[in-house]
Scaffold this motif. Sequence first.
Motif, PDB file in Angstrom:
ATOM      1  N   ARG A 142     -58.652  70.725 -33.270  1.00  0.00           N
ATOM      2  CA  ARG A 142     -58.352  69.363 -33.699  1.00  0.00           C
ATOM      3  C   ARG A 142     -58.947  68.386 -32.692  1.00  0.00           C
ATOM      4  NH1 ARG A 142     -55.175  69.354 -38.053  1.00  0.00           N
ATOM      5  NH2 ARG A 142     -53.837  71.167 -38.430  1.00  0.00           N
ATOM      6  N   ARG A 143     -59.647  67.406 -33.201  1.00  0.00           N
ATOM      7  CA  ARG A 143     -60.220  66.361 -32.343  1.00  0.00           C
ATOM      8  C   ARG A 143     -59.246  65.200 -32.305  1.00  0.00           C
ATOM      9  NH1 ARG A 143     -66.744  66.899 -33.339  1.00  0.00           N
ATOM     10  NH2 ARG A 143     -66.887  68.711 -31.953  1.00  0.00           N
ATOM     11  N   ILE A 144     -58.745  64.942 -31.111  1.00  0.00           N
ATOM     12  CA  ILE A 144     -57.708  63.934 -30.951  1.00  0.00           C
ATOM     13  C   ILE A 144     -58.129  62.913 -29.908  1.00  0.00           C
ATOM     14  CG2 ILE A 144     -55.870  65.537 -31.637  1.00  0.00           C
ATOM     15  CD1 ILE A 144     -55.214  65.862 -28.657  1.00  0.00           C
ATOM     16  N   ALA A 145     -57.536  61.735 -30.011  1.00  0.00           N
ATOM     17  CA  ALA A 145     -57.783  60.676 -29.028  1.00  0.00           C
ATOM     18  C   ALA A 145     -56.785  60.827 -27.887  1.00  0.00           C
ATOM     19  CB  ALA A 145     -57.651  59.313 -29.687  1.00  0.00           C
ATOM     20  N   LYS A 146     -57.296  60.860 -26.674  1.00  0.00           N
ATOM     21  CA  LYS A 146     -56.439  61.016 -25.501  1.00  0.00           C
ATOM     22  C   LYS A 146     -56.675  59.844 -24.554  1.00  0.00           C
ATOM     23  CE  LYS A 146     -55.090  64.335 -21.933  1.00  0.00           C
ATOM     24  NZ  LYS A 146     -55.308  65.691 -21.368  1.00  0.00           N
ATOM     25  N   LEU A 147     -55.583  59.234 -24.140  1.00  0.00           N
ATOM     26  CA  LEU A 147     -55.662  58.077 -23.247  1.00  0.00           C
ATOM     27  C   LEU A 147     -56.298  58.493 -21.925  1.00  0.00           C
ATOM     28  CD1 LEU A 147     -54.789  55.061 -23.109  1.00  0.00           C
ATOM     29  CD2 LEU A 147     -52.706  55.866 -21.962  1.00  0.00           C
ATOM     30  N   ARG A 148     -57.270  57.716 -21.487  1.00  0.00           N
ATOM     31  CA  ARG A 148     -57.948  58.016 -20.232  1.00  0.00           C
ATOM     32  C   ARG A 148     -56.964  57.955 -19.066  1.00  0.00           C
ATOM     33  NH1 ARG A 148     -63.577  54.478 -20.967  1.00  0.00           N
ATOM     34  NH2 ARG A 148     -64.501  55.866 -22.548  1.00  0.00           N
ATOM     35  N   PRO A 149     -57.168  58.801 -18.058  1.00  0.00           N
ATOM     36  CA  PRO A 149     -56.201  58.887 -16.949  1.00  0.00           C
ATOM     37  C   PRO A 149     -55.900  57.554 -16.285  1.00  0.00           C
ATOM     38  CG  PRO A 149     -57.768  60.694 -16.831  1.00  0.00           C
ATOM     39  CD  PRO A 149     -58.254  59.776 -17.919  1.00  0.00           C
ATOM     40  N   GLY A 153     -50.646  54.901 -16.976  1.00  0.00           N
ATOM     41  CA  GLY A 153     -49.442  54.273 -16.446  1.00  0.00           C
ATOM     42  C   GLY A 153     -49.126  52.928 -17.064  1.00  0.00           C
ATOM     43  N   LEU A 154     -49.983  52.471 -17.975  1.00  0.00           N
ATOM     44  CA  LEU A 154     -49.770  51.150 -18.572  1.00  0.00           C
ATOM     45  C   LEU A 154     -48.641  51.188 -19.600  1.00  0.00           C
ATOM     46  CD1 LEU A 154     -53.468  49.998 -19.198  1.00  0.00           C
ATOM     47  CD2 LEU A 154     -51.928  49.279 -17.360  1.00  0.00           C
ATOM     48  N   PRO A 155     -47.872  50.096 -19.713  1.00  0.00           N
ATOM     49  CA  PRO A 155     -46.835  50.030 -20.759  1.00  0.00           C
ATOM     50  C   PRO A 155     -47.496  49.945 -22.141  1.00  0.00           C
ATOM     51  CG  PRO A 155     -47.020  47.946 -19.589  1.00  0.00           C
ATOM     52  CD  PRO A 155     -47.870  48.920 -18.845  1.00  0.00           C
ATOM     53  N   PRO A 156     -46.787  50.383 -23.180  1.00  0.00           N
ATOM     54  CA  PRO A 156     -47.366  50.412 -24.532  1.00  0.00           C
ATOM     55  C   PRO A 156     -47.912  49.063 -24.988  1.00  0.00           C
ATOM     56  CG  PRO A 156     -45.316  51.646 -24.480  1.00  0.00           C
ATOM     57  CD  PRO A 156     -45.439  50.966 -23.150  1.00  0.00           C
ATOM     58  N   GLN A 157     -47.218  47.975 -24.667  1.00  0.00           N
ATOM     59  CA  GLN A 157     -47.690  46.671 -25.127  1.00  0.00           C
ATOM     60  C   GLN A 157     -49.011  46.277 -24.473  1.00  0.00           C
ATOM     61  OE1 GLN A 157     -44.852  47.350 -23.622  1.00  0.00           O
ATOM     62  NE2 GLN A 157     -44.260  45.844 -22.055  1.00  0.00           N
ATOM     63  N   GLU A 158     -49.221  46.714 -23.220  1.00  0.00           N
ATOM     64  CA  GLU A 158     -50.480  46.408 -22.546  1.00  0.00           C
ATOM     65  C   GLU A 158     -51.612  47.242 -23.137  1.00  0.00           C
ATOM     66  OE1 GLU A 158     -53.303  44.766 -19.978  1.00  0.00           O
ATOM     67  OE2 GLU A 158     -51.340  44.088 -20.681  1.00  0.00           O
ATOM     68  N   ILE A 159     -51.310  48.498 -23.467  1.00  0.00           N
ATOM     69  CA  ILE A 159     -52.318  49.342 -24.118  1.00  0.00           C
ATOM     70  C   ILE A 159     -52.721  48.727 -25.451  1.00  0.00           C
ATOM     71  CG2 ILE A 159     -52.699  51.586 -25.208  1.00  0.00           C
ATOM     72  CD1 ILE A 159     -50.937  52.815 -23.024  1.00  0.00           C
ATOM     73  N   ALA A 160     -51.722  48.279 -26.213  1.00  0.00           N
ATOM     74  CA  ALA A 160     -52.010  47.660 -27.511  1.00  0.00           C
ATOM     75  C   ALA A 160     -52.854  46.403 -27.336  1.00  0.00           C
ATOM     76  CB  ALA A 160     -50.705  47.342 -28.228  1.00  0.00           C
ATOM     77  N   ALA A 168     -62.271  50.222 -24.438  1.00  0.00           N
ATOM     78  CA  ALA A 168     -62.323  51.663 -24.688  1.00  0.00           C
ATOM     79  C   ALA A 168     -61.303  52.347 -23.797  1.00  0.00           C
ATOM     80  CB  ALA A 168     -63.722  52.203 -24.413  1.00  0.00           C
ATOM     81  N   LEU A 169     -60.183  52.720 -24.380  1.00  0.00           N
ATOM     82  CA  LEU A 169     -59.085  53.305 -23.611  1.00  0.00           C
ATOM     83  C   LEU A 169     -58.945  54.812 -23.804  1.00  0.00           C
ATOM     84  CD1 LEU A 169     -56.300  50.659 -24.369  1.00  0.00           C
ATOM     85  CD2 LEU A 169     -57.972  50.648 -22.519  1.00  0.00           C
ATOM     86  N   PHE A 170     -59.567  55.340 -24.853  1.00  0.00           N
ATOM     87  CA  PHE A 170     -59.334  56.725 -25.232  1.00  0.00           C
ATOM     88  C   PHE A 170     -60.625  57.535 -25.219  1.00  0.00           C
ATOM     89  CE2 PHE A 170     -55.903  54.302 -27.026  1.00  0.00           C
ATOM     90  CZ  PHE A 170     -54.787  55.110 -26.911  1.00  0.00           C
ATOM     91  N   ASP A 171     -60.484  58.805 -24.899  1.00  0.00           N
ATOM     92  CA  ASP A 171     -61.570  59.772 -25.049  1.00  0.00           C
ATOM     93  C   ASP A 171     -61.223  60.704 -26.196  1.00  0.00           C
ATOM     94  OD1 ASP A 171     -63.205  58.944 -22.893  1.00  0.00           O
ATOM     95  OD2 ASP A 171     -61.906  60.011 -21.474  1.00  0.00           O
ATOM     96  N   GLU A 172     -62.248  61.192 -26.892  1.00  0.00           N
ATOM     97  CA  GLU A 172     -62.037  62.188 -27.944  1.00  0.00           C
ATOM     98  C   GLU A 172     -62.115  63.567 -27.318  1.00  0.00           C
ATOM     99  OE1 GLU A 172     -65.033  63.015 -31.131  1.00  0.00           O
ATOM    100  OE2 GLU A 172     -63.522  62.069 -32.414  1.00  0.00           O
ATOM    101  N   VAL A 173     -61.061  64.364 -27.486  1.00  0.00           N
ATOM    102  CA  VAL A 173     -61.023  65.698 -26.897  1.00  0.00           C
ATOM    103  C   VAL A 173     -60.716  66.722 -27.985  1.00  0.00           C
ATOM    104  CG1 VAL A 173     -60.304  64.841 -24.638  1.00  0.00           C
ATOM    105  CG2 VAL A 173     -58.573  65.514 -26.307  1.00  0.00           C
ATOM    106  N   ASP A 174     -61.165  67.952 -27.754  1.00  0.00           N
ATOM    107  CA  ASP A 174     -60.913  69.041 -28.686  1.00  0.00           C
ATOM    108  C   ASP A 174     -59.701  69.841 -28.232  1.00  0.00           C
ATOM    109  OD1 ASP A 174     -63.124  68.303 -30.130  1.00  0.00           O
ATOM    110  OD2 ASP A 174     -64.450  69.850 -29.289  1.00  0.00           O
TER     111      ASP A 174
END
Length: 282
Positions: A142-149, A153-160, A168-174
Amino acid sequence: MLTEVQAGPYTVRGISVGGVYTSLQVPELEVVLDVGLPIRSFAGTDRIFLSHAHPDHASGLGSLLGIRRLMNKGTPQVFLPAEVEAPVQEALAVLSRLHHTNMEVRTVPLRPGDVHKLGHDLYVRAFRTHHPVPSLGYQFLRRIAKLRPEFQGLPPQEIARRRQAGKALFDEVDRLELAYATDTLARVLETEPSLFDSRVLILEATFVDARHTVQAAQERWHLHLDELAARADQFRNEALVLMHFSQAFAPEEVRARVRERLPAALHERVHVFAPTSGRWFG
Protein backbone atom coordinates in the motif's frame (compact mmCIF):
# COMPACT_ATOMS: atom_id res chain seq x y z
CA MET A 1 -12.20 -29.25 3.22
CA LEU A 2 -10.30 -26.01 2.70
CA THR A 3 -7.56 -24.88 5.03
CA GLU A 4 -7.84 -21.40 6.51
CA VAL A 5 -5.41 -19.45 8.67
CA GLN A 6 -5.51 -15.92 10.05
CA ALA A 7 -2.10 -14.35 9.45
CA GLY A 8 -1.95 -10.87 10.91
CA PRO A 9 -4.78 -8.89 9.31
CA TYR A 10 -5.11 -11.31 6.38
CA THR A 11 -7.06 -14.52 5.88
CA VAL A 12 -5.35 -17.15 3.76
CA ARG A 13 -7.69 -19.92 2.65
CA GLY A 14 -7.54 -22.68 0.09
CA ILE A 15 -5.50 -25.78 -0.51
CA SER A 16 -1.86 -26.57 -1.27
CA VAL A 17 0.07 -29.81 -1.69
CA GLY A 18 3.36 -29.74 -3.58
CA GLY A 19 3.09 -31.23 -7.07
CA VAL A 20 -0.65 -31.84 -6.67
CA TYR A 21 -2.55 -28.56 -6.40
CA THR A 22 -2.19 -25.06 -5.02
CA SER A 23 -4.93 -22.46 -4.99
CA LEU A 24 -5.16 -19.74 -2.34
CA GLN A 25 -7.40 -16.79 -1.72
CA VAL A 26 -6.75 -13.67 0.34
CA PRO A 27 -10.20 -12.07 0.56
CA GLU A 28 -9.00 -8.83 2.20
CA LEU A 29 -6.90 -8.13 -0.91
CA GLU A 30 -9.50 -9.60 -3.29
CA VAL A 31 -6.96 -11.90 -4.94
CA VAL A 32 -6.60 -15.57 -5.85
CA LEU A 33 -3.07 -16.93 -5.89
CA ASP A 34 -2.68 -19.79 -8.39
CA VAL A 35 -5.43 -22.08 -9.64
CA GLY A 36 -4.24 -25.66 -9.43
CA LEU A 37 -7.78 -26.59 -8.44
CA PRO A 38 -11.04 -24.76 -9.23
CA ILE A 39 -12.58 -23.79 -5.90
CA ARG A 40 -16.17 -22.64 -6.28
CA SER A 41 -16.01 -20.04 -3.50
CA PHE A 42 -13.02 -18.41 -5.24
CA ALA A 43 -14.92 -17.83 -8.48
CA GLY A 44 -16.23 -14.43 -7.41
CA THR A 45 -12.71 -12.99 -7.09
CA ASP A 46 -11.81 -10.89 -10.14
CA ARG A 47 -8.00 -10.80 -9.77
CA ILE A 48 -6.10 -14.05 -10.33
CA PHE A 49 -2.32 -14.32 -10.00
CA LEU A 50 -0.43 -17.22 -11.59
CA SER A 51 3.06 -17.85 -10.28
CA HIS A 52 3.89 -20.13 -13.23
CA ALA A 53 2.18 -22.49 -15.63
CA HIS A 54 2.88 -25.90 -14.10
CA PRO A 55 -0.38 -27.90 -13.90
CA ASP A 56 -0.53 -28.02 -10.11
CA HIS A 57 -0.67 -24.21 -10.11
CA ALA A 58 -2.56 -23.34 -13.29
CA SER A 59 -4.57 -26.26 -14.67
CA GLY A 60 -7.75 -25.28 -12.83
CA LEU A 61 -8.02 -21.90 -14.55
CA GLY A 62 -10.39 -23.06 -17.29
CA SER A 63 -12.71 -24.75 -14.82
CA LEU A 64 -12.72 -21.68 -12.55
CA LEU A 65 -13.70 -19.55 -15.55
CA GLY A 66 -16.52 -21.98 -16.26
CA ILE A 67 -17.80 -21.58 -12.71
CA ARG A 68 -17.61 -17.80 -13.11
CA ARG A 69 -19.75 -18.05 -16.22
CA LEU A 70 -22.40 -19.98 -14.28
CA MET A 71 -22.35 -17.13 -11.77
CA ASN A 72 -22.68 -14.51 -14.54
CA LYS A 73 -19.39 -12.96 -13.52
CA GLY A 74 -17.52 -10.66 -15.90
CA THR A 75 -14.07 -11.01 -17.42
CA PRO A 76 -11.38 -11.41 -14.73
CA GLN A 77 -7.84 -10.13 -14.73
CA VAL A 78 -5.13 -12.79 -14.83
CA PHE A 79 -1.67 -11.60 -13.79
CA LEU A 80 1.08 -13.90 -14.99
CA PRO A 81 4.70 -14.10 -16.17
CA ALA A 82 4.96 -12.33 -19.52
CA GLU A 83 6.60 -15.37 -21.11
CA VAL A 84 3.51 -17.54 -20.58
CA GLU A 85 0.84 -15.04 -21.64
CA ALA A 86 0.55 -16.34 -25.22
CA PRO A 87 0.45 -20.07 -24.28
CA VAL A 88 -2.18 -19.42 -21.61
CA GLN A 89 -4.33 -17.49 -24.07
CA GLU A 90 -3.91 -20.32 -26.61
CA ALA A 91 -4.92 -22.93 -24.03
CA LEU A 92 -8.03 -20.94 -23.09
CA ALA A 93 -8.93 -20.57 -26.76
CA VAL A 94 -8.82 -24.36 -27.15
CA LEU A 95 -10.97 -24.81 -24.04
CA SER A 96 -13.44 -22.24 -25.38
CA ARG A 97 -13.86 -24.31 -28.55
CA LEU A 98 -14.16 -27.58 -26.62
CA HIS A 99 -16.77 -26.23 -24.22
CA HIS A 100 -18.55 -23.94 -26.70
CA THR A 101 -18.28 -21.11 -24.23
CA ASN A 102 -16.33 -17.89 -23.85
CA MET A 103 -13.30 -18.15 -21.57
CA GLU A 104 -12.03 -14.65 -22.14
CA VAL A 105 -9.64 -13.12 -19.60
CA ARG A 106 -7.76 -9.84 -19.43
CA THR A 107 -4.17 -10.94 -19.08
CA VAL A 108 -1.70 -8.65 -17.33
CA PRO A 109 1.80 -9.82 -18.32
CA LEU A 110 4.47 -8.94 -15.78
CA ARG A 111 8.22 -9.16 -15.55
CA PRO A 112 10.39 -9.00 -12.43
CA GLY A 113 10.29 -5.49 -10.98
CA ASP A 114 7.03 -4.47 -12.67
CA VAL A 115 4.58 -2.61 -10.42
CA HIS A 116 0.86 -2.54 -11.20
CA LYS A 117 -1.84 -0.50 -9.47
CA LEU A 118 -4.77 -2.58 -8.23
CA GLY A 119 -6.89 -0.09 -6.34
CA HIS A 120 -6.95 3.22 -4.51
CA ASP A 121 -3.69 2.66 -2.61
CA LEU A 122 -3.04 -1.03 -3.35
CA TYR A 123 -0.27 -2.11 -5.72
CA VAL A 124 1.43 -5.36 -6.65
CA ARG A 125 5.09 -5.79 -7.48
CA ALA A 126 6.29 -8.85 -9.36
CA PHE A 127 9.62 -10.39 -8.45
CA ARG A 128 11.66 -13.24 -9.80
CA THR A 129 11.43 -16.68 -8.26
CA HIS A 130 13.90 -19.42 -9.12
CA HIS A 131 12.31 -22.34 -10.98
CA PRO A 132 13.12 -24.13 -14.28
CA VAL A 133 10.18 -22.41 -16.04
CA PRO A 134 9.21 -18.72 -16.18
CA SER A 135 7.94 -17.88 -12.70
CA LEU A 136 7.10 -14.91 -10.51
CA GLY A 137 6.33 -14.09 -6.93
CA TYR A 138 4.02 -11.24 -5.96
CA GLN A 139 4.37 -8.61 -3.27
CA PHE A 140 1.28 -6.57 -2.38
CA LEU A 141 1.86 -3.12 -0.94
CA ARG A 142 0.00 0.00 0.00
CA ARG A 143 1.32 3.42 -0.95
CA ILE A 144 0.56 5.80 1.87
CA ALA A 145 1.36 9.39 2.74
CA LYS A 146 3.65 9.71 5.74
CA LEU A 147 4.37 12.97 7.52
CA ARG A 148 8.00 13.97 7.15
CA PRO A 149 10.02 13.67 10.38
CA GLU A 150 10.66 17.39 10.67
CA PHE A 151 6.91 18.08 10.87
CA GLN A 152 5.83 15.27 13.18
CA GLY A 153 5.81 17.48 16.29
CA LEU A 154 3.45 20.06 14.83
CA PRO A 155 -0.14 20.32 16.16
CA PRO A 156 -2.87 19.16 13.74
CA GLN A 157 -4.13 22.68 13.06
CA GLU A 158 -0.65 23.83 12.04
CA ILE A 159 -0.26 20.85 9.71
CA ALA A 160 -3.62 21.68 8.16
CA ARG A 161 -2.64 25.34 7.75
CA ARG A 162 0.61 24.45 6.02
CA ARG A 163 -1.14 21.96 3.74
CA GLN A 164 -3.62 24.65 2.70
CA ALA A 165 -0.67 26.90 1.94
CA GLY A 166 0.68 24.28 -0.44
CA LYS A 167 3.60 23.10 1.67
CA ALA A 168 4.98 19.61 0.95
CA LEU A 169 4.62 17.90 4.31
CA PHE A 170 4.28 14.25 3.32
CA ASP A 171 6.34 11.60 1.58
CA GLU A 172 4.81 8.66 -0.28
CA VAL A 173 6.03 5.38 1.21
CA ASP A 174 5.35 1.73 0.44
CA ARG A 175 3.94 -0.38 3.25
CA LEU A 176 4.71 -4.01 2.45
CA GLU A 177 1.58 -5.98 3.27
CA LEU A 178 1.74 -9.53 1.90
CA ALA A 179 4.13 -11.46 -0.32
CA TYR A 180 3.70 -14.82 -2.07
CA ALA A 181 6.60 -16.99 -3.22
CA THR A 182 6.21 -20.61 -4.27
CA ASP A 183 8.14 -23.18 -6.32
CA THR A 184 11.48 -21.51 -5.81
CA LEU A 185 14.95 -21.95 -4.45
CA ALA A 186 15.83 -20.33 -1.13
CA ARG A 187 17.90 -17.93 -3.25
CA VAL A 188 14.74 -15.83 -3.55
CA LEU A 189 15.37 -14.65 0.02
CA GLU A 190 18.70 -13.23 -1.15
CA THR A 191 17.53 -11.74 -4.44
CA GLU A 192 14.39 -10.26 -2.79
CA PRO A 193 15.42 -9.28 0.75
CA SER A 194 12.28 -7.13 1.15
CA LEU A 195 10.37 -10.40 1.61
CA PHE A 196 11.67 -10.42 5.18
CA ASP A 197 9.88 -7.11 5.75
CA SER A 198 6.46 -7.98 4.35
CA ARG A 199 3.89 -7.95 7.09
CA VAL A 200 2.78 -11.42 5.98
CA LEU A 201 4.91 -13.80 3.91
CA ILE A 202 3.40 -16.86 2.23
CA LEU A 203 6.28 -19.15 1.38
CA GLU A 204 6.68 -22.69 0.17
CA ALA A 205 8.46 -25.26 2.34
CA THR A 206 8.08 -28.41 0.28
CA PHE A 207 10.48 -30.65 2.22
CA VAL A 208 10.58 -30.71 6.00
CA ASP A 209 12.97 -33.38 7.31
CA ALA A 210 16.04 -35.51 6.66
CA ARG A 211 14.26 -37.88 4.28
CA HIS A 212 15.08 -35.24 1.68
CA THR A 213 18.33 -33.33 2.06
CA VAL A 214 18.69 -29.65 1.35
CA GLN A 215 20.66 -30.57 -1.75
CA ALA A 216 17.88 -32.87 -2.94
CA ALA A 217 15.35 -30.06 -2.44
CA GLN A 218 17.53 -27.68 -4.44
CA GLU A 219 17.85 -30.22 -7.25
CA ARG A 220 14.05 -30.24 -7.40
CA TRP A 221 13.96 -26.40 -7.39
CA HIS A 222 12.15 -26.24 -4.07
CA LEU A 223 12.73 -25.07 -0.51
CA HIS A 224 13.68 -27.16 2.50
CA LEU A 225 12.55 -26.23 6.00
CA ASP A 226 16.16 -26.35 7.20
CA GLU A 227 17.00 -23.47 4.84
CA LEU A 228 14.41 -21.36 6.65
CA ALA A 229 15.67 -22.44 10.07
CA ALA A 230 19.17 -21.30 9.06
CA ARG A 231 17.77 -17.82 8.33
CA ALA A 232 15.41 -17.70 11.32
CA ASP A 233 16.75 -14.42 12.72
CA GLN A 234 16.18 -12.64 9.38
CA PHE A 235 12.41 -13.06 9.29
CA ARG A 236 10.96 -9.81 10.57
CA ASN A 237 7.46 -10.67 9.34
CA GLU A 238 4.47 -10.42 11.63
CA ALA A 239 3.32 -13.77 10.26
CA LEU A 240 4.87 -16.47 8.07
CA VAL A 241 2.54 -18.89 6.27
CA LEU A 242 4.32 -22.07 5.19
CA MET A 243 2.64 -24.09 2.43
CA HIS A 244 3.18 -26.41 -0.58
CA PHE A 245 4.33 -29.36 1.53
CA SER A 246 5.18 -32.62 -0.19
CA GLN A 247 2.48 -35.29 -0.08
CA ALA A 248 5.20 -37.62 1.26
CA PHE A 249 4.51 -36.05 4.68
CA ALA A 250 1.18 -36.36 6.46
CA PRO A 251 -0.19 -33.07 7.81
CA GLU A 252 0.55 -34.05 11.42
CA GLU A 253 4.14 -34.90 10.41
CA VAL A 254 4.53 -31.48 8.83
CA ARG A 255 3.35 -29.75 11.99
CA ALA A 256 5.69 -31.84 14.14
CA ARG A 257 8.73 -31.16 11.96
CA VAL A 258 8.01 -27.42 11.84
CA ARG A 259 7.71 -27.38 15.62
CA GLU A 260 10.95 -29.36 16.06
CA ARG A 261 13.16 -27.68 13.47
CA LEU A 262 12.31 -23.99 13.77
CA PRO A 263 13.53 -21.87 16.69
CA ALA A 264 10.74 -20.91 19.09
CA ALA A 265 11.03 -17.20 18.28
CA LEU A 266 10.17 -17.93 14.66
CA HIS A 267 7.81 -20.83 15.22
CA GLU A 268 5.45 -18.68 17.26
CA ARG A 269 4.85 -16.53 14.16
CA VAL A 270 4.47 -19.45 11.75
CA HIS A 271 1.16 -20.73 10.40
CA VAL A 272 1.32 -24.22 8.91
CA PHE A 273 -1.00 -24.28 5.91
CA ALA A 274 -2.18 -27.86 6.28
CA PRO A 275 -5.23 -29.66 7.67
CA THR A 276 -5.29 -29.73 11.46
CA SER A 277 -6.08 -33.46 11.40
CA GLY A 278 -6.48 -36.36 9.00
CA ARG A 279 -5.09 -36.57 5.47
CA TRP A 280 -4.56 -34.14 2.66
CA PHE A 281 -7.69 -33.33 0.67
CA GLY A 282 -8.37 -35.86 -2.09
